[in-house]
Design an enzyme around this catalytic site. Structure first.
Site, short mmCIF file in Angstrom:
data_model
loop_
_atom_site.label_atom_id
_atom_site.label_comp_id
_atom_site.label_asym_id
_atom_site.label_seq_id
_atom_site.Cartn_x
_atom_site.Cartn_y
_atom_site.Cartn_z
N HIS A 1 0.85 -1.19 0.00
CA HIS A 1 0.00 0.00 0.00
C HIS A 1 0.88 1.23 0.00
O HIS A 1 1.94 1.22 0.62
CB HIS A 1 -0.92 0.01 1.23
N ASP B 1 -8.12 -5.64 -0.45
CA ASP B 1 -8.56 -6.51 -1.55
C ASP B 1 -8.22 -7.97 -1.31
O ASP B 1 -8.87 -8.86 -1.86
CB ASP B 1 -7.93 -6.03 -2.87
N1 COA Z 1 4.44 -7.36 -4.51
C1 COA Z 1 5.79 -7.35 -4.56
N2 COA Z 1 6.54 -6.27 -4.28
C2 COA Z 1 5.87 -5.14 -3.94
C3 COA Z 1 4.48 -5.09 -3.87
C4 COA Z 1 3.75 -6.25 -4.16
N3 COA Z 1 2.43 -6.27 -4.10
N4 COA Z 1 4.11 -3.85 -3.50
C5 COA Z 1 5.22 -3.14 -3.34
N5 COA Z 1 6.29 -3.92 -3.61
C6 COA Z 1 7.68 -3.54 -3.55
C7 COA Z 1 8.08 -2.79 -4.82
O1 COA Z 1 8.53 -3.65 -5.83
C8 COA Z 1 9.13 -1.86 -4.32
O2 COA Z 1 10.31 -2.58 -4.16
P1 COA Z 1 11.74 -1.91 -4.54
O3 COA Z 1 11.88 -0.75 -3.61
O4 COA Z 1 12.68 -3.01 -4.31
O5 COA Z 1 11.62 -1.49 -5.97
C9 COA Z 1 8.65 -1.48 -2.92
O6 COA Z 1 7.85 -2.59 -2.49
C10 COA Z 1 7.83 -0.21 -2.90
O7 COA Z 1 6.73 -0.39 -3.78
P2 COA Z 1 6.13 0.73 -4.71
O8 COA Z 1 5.58 0.11 -5.95
O9 COA Z 1 7.10 1.84 -4.89
O10 COA Z 1 4.93 1.22 -3.83
P3 COA Z 1 3.83 2.24 -4.27
O11 COA Z 1 3.47 3.00 -3.06
O12 COA Z 1 4.26 3.02 -5.46
O13 COA Z 1 2.63 1.29 -4.73
C11 COA Z 1 0.88 -0.26 -4.61
C12 COA Z 1 1.62 0.86 -3.89
C13 COA Z 1 -0.39 -0.60 -3.83
C14 COA Z 1 0.47 0.21 -6.02
C15 COA Z 1 1.82 -1.49 -4.69
O14 COA Z 1 2.08 -1.97 -3.39
C16 COA Z 1 1.22 -2.59 -5.55
O15 COA Z 1 1.38 -2.57 -6.78
N6 COA Z 1 0.51 -3.59 -4.93
C17 COA Z 1 -0.15 -4.62 -5.69
C18 COA Z 1 -1.47 -4.13 -6.24
C19 COA Z 1 -2.54 -4.02 -5.19
O16 COA Z 1 -2.77 -4.93 -4.41
N7 COA Z 1 -3.26 -2.87 -5.19
C20 COA Z 1 -4.33 -2.59 -4.27
C21 COA Z 1 -3.96 -1.43 -3.39
S1 COA Z 1 -5.15 -1.17 -2.13
#
Ligand code: COA
Length: 379
Positions: free
Chosen positions: A268, A319
């Site tokens: 998140h 979710d």
């Molecule tokens: N699975 C694997 N790795 C994850 C992850 C996941 N679901 N969510 C975050 N990470 C990792 C990223 O790869 C990143 O790693 P790095 O620093 O080594 O590159 C780190 O954690 C930070 O993630 P980031 O994508 O920068 O976080 P964000 O704040 O931009 O994105 C989300 C937040 C929710 C979009 C992201 O966690 C995600 O894509 N989750 C999956 C989709 C999901 O369940 N969405 C519903 C949200 S309520």
């Protein structure tokens, strides 16, 4: 994370608007460190346990819980405005069945805006009425999409039934078991509002131009659809299935991490110590899984969550338990996100009203990193 722009080091970029406070809001507050979320000052787990979905919807819009008379009036209004126009019903049925239900839902709300000659009414009363009208009609729209896909006859709304019984009546065609009804009610409360998330912010951006409420909600639906946001609830069953097909959680995760993929249902932007909504939703997921004798799904889901916490220090978001709960209720995955819309319509429209109450057009800056100024090539 704030970083100077590579071309313009004096310009600091907050990629994804991470950490940026774009405005104030009185609708909900996220306490990220403590993993707590409040709607209008009330903790969501207490609201979910002790208040009905209709009471919570009223609270989000009005700022206070309803008294008995206010609740009765609100419920009466909702019950008597569930019908959609025959033209809208025909439009939904005529849209390509290959289109995702979220795309058809987006078109349906946009069409409601075309049908409403007062769509540009920005008066508080006009906005509130349109918000509750969308709230009342969304279950009918979602049910129409669902039954069209299933090639089953459309079931008209029944004003004798409450919001949830009526939705199950129009979709699955029966009365839900009390355990299922309770879990559905809780999911609606937990999905309703979450401050400046991507879809709410999209709705506020559209509103800030003094556009109409239907355009704002249409934008919200478009933003919610993606798997990084609301579309995640649809994808979670795929996550669990893939873990099972891979022959175990560890093998599955090894592949996912090697391919640098995200595990949908985890992580998140704001919560780094766990999502405030997850413990309550997980409790109701377990209740439904036990009712359906699917303890295997609880075990798999727990195992995957424990492994991802161990490997990546990442925790489930709402979710993750909501997706399997809806699946166990008998809904197809493609309408999980439209059901999320049935709930989030309250948050989006409350934000539309809040934005308009103290509006300034939302217009950030960009640090240019394209071509240097140059002359047109000679002919
Ligand atoms: N699975 C694997 N790795 C994850 C992850 C996941 N679901 N969510 C975050 N990470 C990792 C990223 O790869 C990143 O790693 P790095 O620093 O080594 O590159 C780190 O954690 C930070 O993630 P980031 O994508 O920068 O976080 P964000 O704040 O931009 O994105 C989300 C937040 C929710 C979009 C992201 O966690 C995600 O894509 N989750 C999956 C989709 C999901 O369940 N969405 C519903 C949200 S309520």
């Amino acid at each position: 994370m704030a970083k100077p722009s590579s071309n313009n080091p004096d310009k600091i970029i907050f990629k994804g608007l991470d950490g940026v406070y774009a405005d104030v809001t009185a609708i909900s507050e996220v306490h990220a460190q403590e993993a707590v979320l409040t709607y209008r000052g009330y903790r969501i787990n207490e609201l979910a346990e002790h208040k009905t979905w209709e009471e919570v919807a009223y609270l989000i819009w009005h700022g206070e819980l309803p008294n008995a008379k206010q609740l009765a009036n609100f419920i009466q209004f909702e019950k008597t405005h569930r019908n959609i126009s025959p033209t809208l019903s025909r439009l939904i049925c005529s849209l390509p069945s290959s289109a995702h239900p979220m795309d058809r839902l987006r078109t349906a709300i946009s069409f409601m805006g075309c049908e409403d000659i007062g769509a540009n009414d920005h008066s508080p009363l006009g906005l509130m009425e349109r918000s509750v009208l969308m709230f009342a009609k969304l279950p009918t729209i979602v049910a129409t999409i669902y039954r069209t896909d299933k090639r089953m006859p459309i079931i008209e709304p029944n004003p004798k039934l409450d919001y949830i019984d009526n939705f199950f009546h129009m979709t699955l065609g029966g009365k839900p078991d009390p355990v299922i009804k309770r879990a559905f009610d809780v999911s609606m409360t937990l999905y309703a509002e979450h401050s400046f998330n991507a879809s709410t912010f999209a709705a506020r951006v559209v509103t800030s131009t003094l556009s109409d409420i239907y355009s704002a909600v249409t934008a919200g639906i478009g933003a919610l659809r993606g798997p990084l946001h609301g579309g995640a609830n649809e994808a979670v069953m795929g996550t669990l299935q893939d873990a099972r097909d891979a022959g175990g959680v560890d093998k599955y995760l090894a592949g996912v991490f090697a391919r640098k993929e995200k595990v949908i249902g985890f992580g998140h932007r704001v919560y780094k110590n766990g999502d405030s909504r997850v413990p309550t939703m997980t409790k109701y997921f377990h209740n439904v899984a036990k009712l359906k004798r699917r303890e295997d799904l609880i075990a798999l889901s727990d195992e995957l969550a424990a492994a991802i916490a161990r490997e990546k220090n990442l925790f489930p978001n709402l979710d993750y338990p909501a997706g399997p709960t809806y699946a166990l209720m008998g809904f197809p995955e493609s309408i999980f996100t439209p059901m999320f819309v049935m709930s989030r319509i309250t948050g989006w429209t409350a934000h539309v009203m809040e934005q308009l109450s103290d509006n300034r057009i939302i217009r950030p800056l960009s640090a240019y990193n394209g071509q240097k100024p140059r002359k047109l090539p000679k002919k």
